[in-house]
Scaffold this active site. Structure first.
Site, PDB file in Angstrom:
ATOM      1  N   GLY A 144       6.785  21.766  22.998  1.00 28.48           N
ATOM      2  CA  GLY A 144       5.867  21.565  24.110  1.00 28.48           C
ATOM      3  C   GLY A 144       4.558  20.911  23.692  1.00 28.48           C
ATOM      4  N   GLU A 177      13.309  22.083  19.419  1.00 25.55           N
ATOM      5  CA  GLU A 177      13.894  23.089  20.310  1.00 25.55           C
ATOM      6  C   GLU A 177      15.349  23.395  19.979  1.00 25.55           C
ATOM      7  OE1 GLU A 177      11.991  20.519  21.319  1.00 25.55           O
ATOM      8  OE2 GLU A 177      10.695  21.136  22.977  1.00 25.55           O
ATOM      9  N   GLU A 220       5.278  17.343  23.705  1.00 23.69           N
ATOM     10  CA  GLU A 220       5.457  16.967  25.114  1.00 23.69           C
ATOM     11  C   GLU A 220       4.119  16.895  25.842  1.00 23.69           C
ATOM     12  OE1 GLU A 220       8.379  20.227  25.383  1.00 23.69           O
ATOM     13  OE2 GLU A 220       9.718  18.772  26.303  1.00 23.69           O
ATOM     14  N   ALA A 253       5.704  25.449  23.162  1.00 26.05           N
ATOM     15  CA  ALA A 253       5.633  26.501  24.173  1.00 26.05           C
ATOM     16  C   ALA A 253       5.631  27.834  23.420  1.00 26.05           C
ATOM     17  CB  ALA A 253       6.835  26.396  25.101  1.00 26.05           C
TER      18      ALA A 253
HETATM   19  C1  HXC Z   1       4.428  31.331  19.556  1.00 25.61           C
HETATM   20  C2  HXC Z   1       3.829  30.570  17.481  1.00 25.61           C
HETATM   21  C3  HXC Z   1       4.436  29.320  17.738  1.00 25.61           C
HETATM   22  C4  HXC Z   1       5.037  29.122  19.020  1.00 25.61           C
HETATM   23  C5  HXC Z   1       3.602  29.257  15.748  1.00 25.61           C
HETATM   24  N1  HXC Z   1       3.331  30.484  16.241  1.00 25.61           N
HETATM   25  N2  HXC Z   1       4.275  28.525  16.642  1.00 25.61           N
HETATM   26  N3  HXC Z   1       3.825  31.571  18.381  1.00 25.61           N
HETATM   27  N4  HXC Z   1       5.015  30.171  19.873  1.00 25.61           N
HETATM   28  N5  HXC Z   1       5.603  27.970  19.367  1.00 25.61           N
HETATM   29  C6  HXC Z   1       2.621  31.576  15.569  1.00 25.61           C
HETATM   30  C7  HXC Z   1       3.467  32.209  14.475  1.00 25.61           C
HETATM   31  O1  HXC Z   1       4.364  33.166  15.030  1.00 25.61           O
HETATM   32  C8  HXC Z   1       2.397  32.864  13.619  1.00 25.61           C
HETATM   33  O2  HXC Z   1       1.942  34.047  14.249  1.00 25.61           O
HETATM   34  C9  HXC Z   1       1.261  31.865  13.696  1.00 25.61           C
HETATM   35  O3  HXC Z   1       1.492  31.070  14.880  1.00 25.61           O
HETATM   36  C10 HXC Z   1       1.211  30.935  12.505  1.00 25.61           C
HETATM   37  O4  HXC Z   1       2.481  30.315  12.358  1.00 25.61           O
HETATM   38  P1  HXC Z   1       3.308  30.317  10.991  1.00 25.61           P
HETATM   39  O5  HXC Z   1       4.720  30.064  11.344  1.00 25.61           O
HETATM   40  O6  HXC Z   1       2.999  31.526  10.199  1.00 25.61           O
HETATM   41  O7  HXC Z   1       2.684  29.055  10.259  1.00 25.61           O
HETATM   42  P2  HXC Z   1       3.415  28.094   9.182  1.00 25.61           P
HETATM   43  O8  HXC Z   1       4.251  28.895   8.224  1.00 25.61           O
HETATM   44  O9  HXC Z   1       2.330  27.233   8.617  1.00 25.61           O
HETATM   45  O10 HXC Z   1       4.423  27.175  10.031  1.00 25.61           O
HETATM   46  C11 HXC Z   1       3.902  26.273  11.005  1.00 25.61           C
HETATM   47  C12 HXC Z   1       5.057  25.780  11.930  1.00 25.61           C
HETATM   48  C13 HXC Z   1       5.813  27.035  12.483  1.00 25.61           C
HETATM   49  C14 HXC Z   1       6.017  24.904  11.115  1.00 25.61           C
HETATM   50  C15 HXC Z   1       4.439  24.953  13.026  1.00 25.61           C
HETATM   51  O11 HXC Z   1       4.850  27.936  13.049  1.00 25.61           O
HETATM   52  C16 HXC Z   1       6.816  26.689  13.538  1.00 25.61           C
HETATM   53  O12 HXC Z   1       7.917  26.223  13.234  1.00 25.61           O
HETATM   54  N6  HXC Z   1       6.504  27.015  14.806  1.00 25.61           N
HETATM   55  C17 HXC Z   1       7.437  26.856  15.913  1.00 25.61           C
HETATM   56  C18 HXC Z   1       7.604  25.429  16.269  1.00 25.61           C
HETATM   57  C19 HXC Z   1       8.599  25.256  17.426  1.00 25.61           C
HETATM   58  O13 HXC Z   1       9.777  25.631  17.291  1.00 25.61           O
HETATM   59  N7  HXC Z   1       8.126  24.731  18.563  1.00 25.61           N
HETATM   60  C20 HXC Z   1       8.951  24.562  19.732  1.00 25.61           C
HETATM   61  C21 HXC Z   1       8.820  25.761  20.622  1.00 25.61           C
HETATM   62  S1  HXC Z   1       9.881  25.646  22.021  1.00 25.61           S
HETATM   63  P3  HXC Z   1       2.043  35.488  13.518  1.00 25.61           P
HETATM   64  O14 HXC Z   1       1.465  36.416  14.548  1.00 25.61           O
HETATM   65  O15 HXC Z   1       3.466  35.697  13.209  1.00 25.61           O
HETATM   66  O16 HXC Z   1       1.186  35.321  12.297  1.00 25.61           O
HETATM   67  C22 HXC Z   1       9.168  24.599  23.085  1.00 25.61           C
HETATM   68  C23 HXC Z   1       9.857  24.223  24.360  1.00 25.61           C
HETATM   69  C24 HXC Z   1      11.021  25.100  24.688  1.00 25.61           C
HETATM   70  O17 HXC Z   1       8.103  24.118  22.864  1.00 25.61           O
HETATM   71  C25 HXC Z   1      11.697  24.648  25.953  1.00 25.61           C
HETATM   72  C26 HXC Z   1      12.909  25.457  26.289  1.00 25.61           C
HETATM   73  C27 HXC Z   1      12.792  26.412  27.443  1.00 25.61           C
END
Ligand code: HXC
Length: 260
Positions: A111, A134, A114, A66
């Site tokens: 997400g 998460e 999911e 998400a």
């Molecule tokens: C918004 C995201 C994002 C996300 C990545 N990006 N994941 N933006 N939401 N979930 C963006 C980063 O901010 C970055 O933008 C660009 O995508 C590239 O990501 P990087 O982190 O620079 O890439 P990398 O170093 O290769 O790492 C990849 C990754 C990491 C390991 C996948 O991006 C990551 O950990 N992402 C988050 C994963 C996560 O936690 N997902 C769960 C979300 S919560 P910029 O502009 O900075 O370059 C969810 C449900 C929540 O899904 C429910 C509760 C309400």
């Protein structure tokens, strides 16, 4: 139809939907959900379309979750008042009775994992990585991760994934039963589209009922499920496609389906 965050094309009776925010690793913003609901509704409504494939653009991610930037400053009262994430279940999963496949090309996190699990089955590239991280954000899955992952891979792996937030690679996901096939990265889309074309060429009512039957296994007792399965099977025997399918077998020819 034009979309902001996804690409949609049709190939014969197969709809290919591509998440298209590669700069954000295809993070699932509210606009992505709105676009997907519209695209899946169009797929469901078009009698010429029989199966869909959902994938992510770029080589890196199916969807990295998400959209964290969208959620970061949102007050809890709004999450609750909007019943945030509810649309994924009611407007996407439940409204799509036709079969669809997730072709997971890279990260499927939070997400993203999911969403892949909402599909009828997952075909994964060797590069795919699945996770429910998460907990590291101070939250927990909100789009079915705890429930669908536990049903797919069992308690041990689901607890491990949700509590440690670690990622599972494609081989572990296949061993655990999360994905149906793992293929070399370059073969992912061709393989998923081929599977979708195979399904699209099946008798359409039988395809709908097979999907409904398997989903029922996760909602009911064995006895009730077996009864419902027999009744659905018996209903299918009344279709023209059943008469055609059995005649075609006996006559050693391909069946021609009416969807009736
Ligand atoms: C918004 C995201 C994002 C996300 C990545 N990006 N994941 N933006 N939401 N979930 C963006 C980063 O901010 C970055 O933008 C660009 O995508 C590239 O990501 P990087 O982190 O620079 O890439 P990398 O170093 O290769 O790492 C990849 C990754 C990491 C390991 C996948 O991006 C990551 O950990 N992402 C988050 C994963 C996560 O936690 N997902 C769960 C979300 S919560 P910029 O502009 O900075 O370059 C969810 C449900 C929540 O899904 C429910 C509760 C309400």
């Amino acid at each position: 139809m034009s979309y902001e965050t996804i690409l949609v094309e049709t190939q014969g009776a197969v709809t290919l939907i591509t998440l298209n925010r590669p700069q954000a690793l295809n993070a699932l913003s509210s606009q992505v959900l709105a676009d997907l609901i519209t695209a899946f509704a169009a797929f469901q409504a078009d009698p010429a379309q029989r199966c869909a494939v959902l994938t992510g653009s770029g080589d890196k991610a199916f969807a990295a979750g998400a959209d964290i930037k969208e959620m970061a400053d949102k007050p809890a009262a709004e999450f609750y008042a909007e019943d945030f994430f509810e649309g994924w279940t009611s407007k996407l999963v439940k409204a799509t009775r036709k079969p669809w496949i997730a072709a997971v090309n890279g990260f499927a996190l939070g997400g993203g994992c999911e969403l892949a699990m909402m599909a009828d089955f997952i075909i994964a590239s060797e590069n795919a990585k699945f996770g429910q991280p998460e907990i590291k954000l101070g939250v927990a899955p909100g789009m079915g991760g705890s429930q669908r992952l536990a049903r797919a891979v069992g308690k041990a792996k689901a607890m491990d994934m949700c509590l440690t937030g670690r990622m599972m690679d494609a081989a572990e996901a296949e061993r655990g039963g999360l994905v149906s096939r793992v293929v070399p990265h370059a073969d992912l889309l061709p393989e998923a589209l081929k599977a979708a074309q195979t399904i699209a060429a099946m008798p359409p009512l039988a395809a709908l009922m097979n999907k409904e039957m398997v989903n029922l296994a996760f909602e009911t007792t064995l006895d009730q499920g077996l009864l419902a399965e027999r009744r659905m099977f018996q209903v299918l025997t009344a279709t023209q496609d059943k008469a055609e399918g059995m005649a075609a077998f006996v006559e050693k020819r391909a069946g021609v389906w009416q969807g009736r």
